[in-house]
Design an enzyme around this catalytic site. Sequence first.
Site, PDB file in Angstrom:
ATOM      1  N   GLY A   9       0.755  -1.233   0.000  1.00  0.00           N
ATOM      2  CA  GLY A   9       0.000   0.000   0.000  1.00  0.00           C
ATOM      3  C   GLY A   9       0.786   1.284   0.000  1.00  0.00           C
ATOM      4  N   THR A  10       2.018   1.261  -0.474  1.00  0.00           N
ATOM      5  CA  THR A  10       2.808   2.491  -0.405  1.00  0.00           C
ATOM      6  C   THR A  10       3.893   2.519  -1.475  1.00  0.00           C
ATOM      7  OG1 THR A  10       2.532   2.682   1.988  1.00  0.00           O
ATOM      8  CG2 THR A  10       4.345   3.893   1.038  1.00  0.00           C
ATOM      9  N   THR A  11       4.176   3.721  -1.956  1.00  0.00           N
ATOM     10  CA  THR A  11       5.414   3.968  -2.681  1.00  0.00           C
ATOM     11  C   THR A  11       5.982   5.282  -2.167  1.00  0.00           C
ATOM     12  OG1 THR A  11       4.523   2.918  -4.686  1.00  0.00           O
ATOM     13  CG2 THR A  11       6.515   4.237  -4.927  1.00  0.00           C
TER      14      THR A  11
END
Length: 210
Positions: A9-11
């Site tokens: 769920g992240t970059t």
Amino acid sequence: MDDDKYLKGTTTVGVVCTDGIVLASEQRATMGHFIASKTAKKVYQIDDLVGMTTAGSVGDAQQLVRLVSVESQLYKMRRNESMTIKGIATLMSNFLNANRYYPMMVQLLIGGVDKNGPAIYSLDAMGGSIEETRISATGSGSPMAYGVLEDQYKEDIAVKEGLDLAIRAIHNAMKRDSASGENIDVVVITKEAFKRLDPEEVKSRRDSLN
């Protein structure tokens, strides 16, 4: 430990430039396949010229932000000077390692500008700390982000160019990683100031890259 448990769920990306650093992230937060937030904050200010990006558990990340912010301010009050980037990264590394049997499900970038110049450190959930001399990315979209960063980074890159590189890397990751999306949050840190870019400026720069 399964890395997927805390990289979902992240970059986030970090770019070391000649005159400062750039930290950036997208703003989608997920719970499984559910999009829980479209405005999640993943880039925090923890000292005057120091920022931190977070990938992983929101609760763990927020606790760590509070901890390191307070410790940094206490150090400044006692010593009458700011803690170095390396010092802050070491403090966080020690805390994460001390909790390795009940790990914080996070991956962090800590960066800023101090008396030694611009610097970024990446930290894993076990407290491993690495100084990133050029570029770094964390989260589920990091493989796609690295593709852009590795291809377009230059040794003499300035913040102005680093901004567009960070935005392009996040934008590219969002195209292929379903857990990354929505808007892009960008912070620029130079020896003069910590600056969070206005969303409209980010959108304008992002649109010009298409």
